[in-house]
Write an enzyme that holds these catalytic residues in place. Structure first.
Site, mmCIF file in Angstrom:
data_model
loop_
_atom_site.group_PDB
_atom_site.id
_atom_site.type_symbol
_atom_site.label_atom_id
_atom_site.label_comp_id
_atom_site.label_asym_id
_atom_site.label_seq_id
_atom_site.Cartn_x
_atom_site.Cartn_y
_atom_site.Cartn_z
ATOM 1 N N ASP A 298 0.839 -1.144 -0.055
ATOM 2 C CA ASP A 298 0.053 -0.064 -0.045
ATOM 3 C C ASP A 298 0.829 1.182 -0.011
ATOM 4 O O ASP A 298 1.508 1.706 1.052
ATOM 5 C CB ASP A 298 -0.865 0.102 1.282
ATOM 6 C CG ASP A 298 -2.109 0.838 1.092
ATOM 7 O OD1 ASP A 298 -2.310 1.082 -0.226
ATOM 8 O OD2 ASP A 298 -2.962 0.970 1.862
ATOM 9 N N LYS A 347 -7.916 -1.741 3.733
ATOM 10 C CA LYS A 347 -7.400 -0.321 3.727
ATOM 11 C C LYS A 347 -7.322 0.034 5.361
ATOM 12 O O LYS A 347 -6.144 0.824 5.671
ATOM 13 C CB LYS A 347 -8.070 0.530 3.023
ATOM 14 C CG LYS A 347 -7.544 2.053 2.686
ATOM 15 C CD LYS A 347 -6.254 2.004 1.933
ATOM 16 C CE LYS A 347 -6.322 2.231 0.365
ATOM 17 N NZ LYS A 347 -5.142 2.270 -0.200
ATOM 18 N N LYS A 390 -9.083 14.344 -2.701
ATOM 19 C CA LYS A 390 -9.319 13.630 -1.718
ATOM 20 C C LYS A 390 -9.214 14.591 -0.417
ATOM 21 O O LYS A 390 -8.375 15.427 -0.314
ATOM 22 C CB LYS A 390 -8.622 12.286 -1.363
ATOM 23 C CG LYS A 390 -8.727 11.524 -0.102
ATOM 24 C CD LYS A 390 -7.786 10.460 0.145
ATOM 25 C CE LYS A 390 -6.841 10.974 1.019
ATOM 26 N NZ LYS A 390 -5.851 9.779 1.412
ATOM 27 N N LYS A 461 2.755 2.151 3.028
ATOM 28 C CA LYS A 461 1.863 2.287 4.473
ATOM 29 C C LYS A 461 1.889 1.173 5.591
ATOM 30 O O LYS A 461 1.838 1.376 6.339
ATOM 31 C CB LYS A 461 0.363 2.403 4.092
ATOM 32 C CG LYS A 461 -0.115 3.644 3.753
ATOM 33 C CD LYS A 461 -1.562 3.629 4.019
ATOM 34 C CE LYS A 461 -2.419 3.604 2.835
ATOM 35 N NZ LYS A 461 -2.149 4.621 1.964
HETATM 36 P P1 NAI Z 1 -8.511 3.026 -9.684
HETATM 37 O O1 NAI Z 1 -9.646 2.480 -9.247
HETATM 38 O O2 NAI Z 1 -8.625 4.260 -10.541
HETATM 39 O O3 NAI Z 1 -7.730 2.264 -10.486
HETATM 40 C C1 NAI Z 1 -7.571 0.676 -10.383
HETATM 41 C C2 NAI Z 1 -7.684 0.044 -11.810
HETATM 42 O O4 NAI Z 1 -7.484 -1.356 -11.562
HETATM 43 C C3 NAI Z 1 -8.971 0.255 -12.583
HETATM 44 O O5 NAI Z 1 -8.888 0.940 -13.794
HETATM 45 C C4 NAI Z 1 -9.787 -1.039 -12.609
HETATM 46 O O6 NAI Z 1 -10.426 -1.361 -13.752
HETATM 47 C C5 NAI Z 1 -8.321 -2.014 -12.424
HETATM 48 N N1 NAI Z 1 -8.561 -3.246 -12.047
HETATM 49 C C6 NAI Z 1 -9.127 -3.728 -11.233
HETATM 50 N N2 NAI Z 1 -9.016 -5.271 -10.956
HETATM 51 C C7 NAI Z 1 -7.886 -5.543 -11.857
HETATM 52 C C8 NAI Z 1 -7.403 -6.956 -12.148
HETATM 53 N N3 NAI Z 1 -7.744 -7.838 -11.406
HETATM 54 N N4 NAI Z 1 -6.539 -6.341 -12.974
HETATM 55 C C9 NAI Z 1 -6.416 -5.477 -13.852
HETATM 56 N N5 NAI Z 1 -6.794 -4.342 -13.447
HETATM 57 C C10 NAI Z 1 -7.868 -4.264 -12.470
HETATM 58 O O7 NAI Z 1 -7.449 3.376 -8.492
HETATM 59 P P2 NAI Z 1 -6.308 4.163 -7.983
HETATM 60 O O8 NAI Z 1 -6.571 5.402 -7.515
HETATM 61 O O9 NAI Z 1 -5.393 3.955 -9.310
HETATM 62 O O10 NAI Z 1 -5.565 3.178 -6.955
HETATM 63 C C11 NAI Z 1 -4.919 1.995 -7.190
HETATM 64 C C12 NAI Z 1 -4.498 1.394 -6.120
HETATM 65 O O11 NAI Z 1 -3.493 1.860 -5.354
HETATM 66 C C13 NAI Z 1 -5.875 1.066 -5.140
HETATM 67 O O12 NAI Z 1 -5.646 -0.306 -4.445
HETATM 68 C C14 NAI Z 1 -5.612 2.186 -3.982
HETATM 69 O O13 NAI Z 1 -6.189 1.817 -2.781
HETATM 70 C C15 NAI Z 1 -4.109 2.120 -3.999
HETATM 71 N N6 NAI Z 1 -3.679 3.319 -3.603
HETATM 72 C C16 NAI Z 1 -4.053 4.515 -4.169
HETATM 73 C C17 NAI Z 1 -3.313 5.859 -3.683
HETATM 74 C C18 NAI Z 1 -3.465 7.034 -4.195
HETATM 75 O O14 NAI Z 1 -3.093 7.904 -3.842
HETATM 76 N N7 NAI Z 1 -4.135 7.125 -5.396
HETATM 77 C C19 NAI Z 1 -2.340 5.767 -2.478
HETATM 78 C C20 NAI Z 1 -2.170 4.423 -1.774
HETATM 79 C C21 NAI Z 1 -2.626 3.254 -2.427
HETATM 80 C C1 DG6 Z 2 -8.954 6.529 1.196
HETATM 81 O O1 DG6 Z 2 -8.159 7.287 2.146
HETATM 82 C C2 DG6 Z 2 -8.411 6.099 -0.003
HETATM 83 C C3 DG6 Z 2 -7.136 5.444 0.056
HETATM 84 O O2 DG6 Z 2 -6.941 4.725 -1.089
HETATM 85 C C4 DG6 Z 2 -6.127 6.688 0.241
HETATM 86 O O3 DG6 Z 2 -6.465 7.828 -0.351
HETATM 87 C C5 DG6 Z 2 -4.691 6.140 -0.097
HETATM 88 O O4 DG6 Z 2 -4.528 4.894 0.165
HETATM 89 C C6 DG6 Z 2 -3.752 7.310 0.412
HETATM 90 O O5 DG6 Z 2 -3.881 7.055 1.672
HETATM 91 P P1 DG6 Z 2 -2.462 8.110 2.438
HETATM 92 O O6 DG6 Z 2 -3.020 7.828 3.975
HETATM 93 O O7 DG6 Z 2 -1.269 7.492 2.271
HETATM 94 O O8 DG6 Z 2 -2.890 9.279 2.169
#
Ligand code: NAI
Ligand code: DG6
Length: 505
Positions: A298, A347, A390, A461
């Site tokens: 994470d 999460k 966010k 994280k």
């Molecule tokens: P998002 O939902 O925009 O992107 C995820 C993508 O994965 C989507 O396009 C979805 O269609 C695809 N997907 C789902 N299952 C799949 C699979 N089995 N194989 C291939 N593709 C698949 O999410 P985002 O914002 O890009 O975040 C991605 C991950 O990173 C999440 O788990 C999120 O919790 C984690 N994360 C994000 C942070 C951020 O600041 N954006 C920070 C910390 C963690």
């Molecule tokens: C809700 O908090 C959505 C999560 O996916 C976070 O935004 C993401 O994990 C980032 O979290 P943090 O605590 O590192 O800012």
């Protein structure tokens, strides 16, 4: 930067540095500690040849995947764009390797800093070849538009580059992510045979490597947060059991674990950017056998980075945090997925465990287990109108002198993926660098770092460590660890901040 020292040697291929590591061995004698300082000799050997690196993202069409790919292309082709605030130049703000600096020493009494990326030879992010998978078939230009992260003008300028990029079909196990993701799953490898799925992903990796003439590939999961798999030693406990469970298409094998296995079997390191327990013991054994790294879990972007600073500051100041109430609302697809309880639980865990070791270190403030159990609450709400912007609100309540209270209320607003994308880049660049470093302890054989790459904990994280190695969550200690490692490998002196050369010449 060139290091001139009798303890450092460099030829065309390798940089070797000799390092006397000073530590203190503590013996307990009743209620007394006996401290015995010791010195161990280490030699670090860094291969200075920079490889052609390919990266395959799982979840390429998501907010992080599109922002990272587009952001790197904007830098590569120096694409500028306009917004109501004026004309913008691309940059890598938020990247530890590209935009932060390291103190390398002093010139007279002046401290000298250089970019992190210049201390050891690293891949230029603009040279990375990207590919990947998504359960959504959208090309990356449309997916970037769907994500609503990048400014409209930049999206338009990136369109010609991004519309040619289309994610490969992926594995979709609906039971592991939120049901509300079903409507985007139009790019799915058919069937329920998990071994066939593994083999297809393996072939995708091999083809990507060969077609792009790459020296190495790294896989990174930035797809939806999955629920935790119900971990069982008979299913996930060893490489053999894990592969057998895949062969029998066991329901507790997640899609992310299939990707992790495929990476290891194709000789690629694997990074888990989501909180779930993808890297089960069988994956670690596979990685070990293949001589590759795994890292997780994470991405630590905004709220948690701050939390691991603030709590460290309080505990370090002898102030006792008693409650942390962390509230988030966000409206992107990540938030939508986390609105399902099973995914939220994953999460919640990574957002909650991040202060444990900081509290545990101070037995003056927390003499008993019971006191360590502070009121730490995580709330995440999906509010579509918020998009990727966010909002994170935290209240920290701490006990001060004579029973007083100190309360901090912190309000953090950010585009989540604009923080995550540069961090993902750092994970990839550092993982690649660490694949080129070997070390020798007390003149033994050269070896690689441990399979579980806990050196990357600054970016995670819930940092995963090799069993028996305690986790460090303090942000400053995590950063110091990374900084010191690259300095030691480059033959530079580690900074203990005494600054005696400045004070006394
Ligand atoms: P998002 O939902 O925009 O992107 C995820 C993508 O994965 C989507 O396009 C979805 O269609 C695809 N997907 C789902 N299952 C799949 C699979 N089995 N194989 C291939 N593709 C698949 O999410 P985002 O914002 O890009 O975040 C991605 C991950 O990173 C999440 O788990 C999120 O919790 C984690 N994360 C994000 C942070 C951020 O600041 N954006 C920070 C910390 C963690
Ligand atoms: C809700 O908090 C959505 C999560 O996916 C976070 O935004 C993401 O994990 C980032 O979290 P943090 O605590 O590192 O800012």
């Amino acid at each position: 930067m060139k290091v001139q020292s009798t303890t450092t040697q460099q030829d065309d291929h390798f940089l070797i540095s000799n390092y006397d590591y000073k530590s203190t061995n503590i013996e307990k004698n009743g209620d007394k500690y006996i401290a015995k300082p010791q010195i161990t000799n280490f030699k670090f050997k860094t291969d200075t040849r920079i490889p052609k690196l390919g990266v395959m993202l799982v979840g390429w069409g998501g907010n992080n995947g599109t922002t990272l790919t587009g952001g790197i292309l904007a830098n590569k082709f120096n694409i500028t764009w306009n917004s109501r605030r004026g004309t913008h130049q691309p940059n890598f703000y938020g990247s530890l390797t590209q935009s932060s600096v390291i103190k390398i020493g002093t010139c007279n009494t002046e401290e000298v800093f250089v970019p992190f990326k210049d201390v050891l030879p690293m891949v230029n992010p603009c040279d990375i070849v990207f590919g990947g998978w998504d359960i959504s078939s959208m090309n990356l230009a449309d997916a970037m538009n769907r994500a609503q992260v990048v400014e409209y003008d930049l999206q338009q300028k990136l369109r010609p580059y991004l519309e040619k990029l289309v994610p490969l079909p992926s594995i979709y196990y609906p039971d592991f992510i939120a049901a509300n993701q079903g409507d985007r799953a139009d790019n799915v490898i058919p069937g329920n045979n998990k071994l066939e799925h593994l083999n297809i992903i393996r072939k995708n990796i091999a083809d990507f490597k060969q077609q792009n003439n790459l020296d190495k590939v790294i896989l990174l999961w930035t797809a939806n947060t999955e629920r935790f798999c119900v971990e069982d030693p008979n299913i996930h406990g060893t490489a053999e059991k894990l592969l057998k469970s895949i062969e029998s298409s066991h329901p507790e094998i997640s899609a992310s674990t299939i990707f992790a296995c495929a990476a290891c079997l194709e000789g690629c390191s694997f990074i888990n950017g989501s909180p779930q327990n993808t890297i089960v013991p069988g994956v670690i054994e596979l990685a070990e056998k293949a001589g590759v790294f795994v890292a997780g879990d994470d991405f630590k972007t905004g709220q948690t980075k701050f939390k691991t600073c603030l709590v460290e500051y309080l505990v370090g100041a002898g102030i006792k945090p008693k409650a942390i109430i962390s509230y988030n609302h966000l409206g992107n697809n990540d938030g939508k997925n986390l609105s399902q309880e099973s995914c939220f639980k994953s999460k919640e865990r990574s957002k909650k465990t991040c202060v444990d070791d900081i509290l545990e270190s101070n037995k003056v403030l927390y003499p008993t287990e019971e006191e360590l159990n502070i009121d730490h609450t995580i709330v995440i709400k999906y509010c579509p109108e918020t998009g990727d912007s966010k909002k994170a609100m935290d209240e920290y309540i701490a006990e001060i002198f004579l029973g007083g209270r100190q309360t901090f209320a912190v309000y953090n607003v950010c585009e989540d993926s604009l923080l995550a994308a540069p961090l993902i880049m750092d994970l990839l660049l550092l993982c690649e660098l660490f694949e080129r470093i070997q070390f020798q302890k007390d003149a033994s054989e050269y070896q690689r770092f441990d399979t579980v790459l806990s050196w990357l904990s600054y970016l995670m994280k819930a940092p995963k460590s090799e069993s028996g190695i305690t986790t460090i969550n303090s942000l400053s200690r995590q950063r110091a660890m990374l900084e010191n490692l690259v300095k030691v490998c480059a033959g530079l002196t580690i900074d203990d901040n005494l600054r005696l050369e400045v004070r006394y010449g």
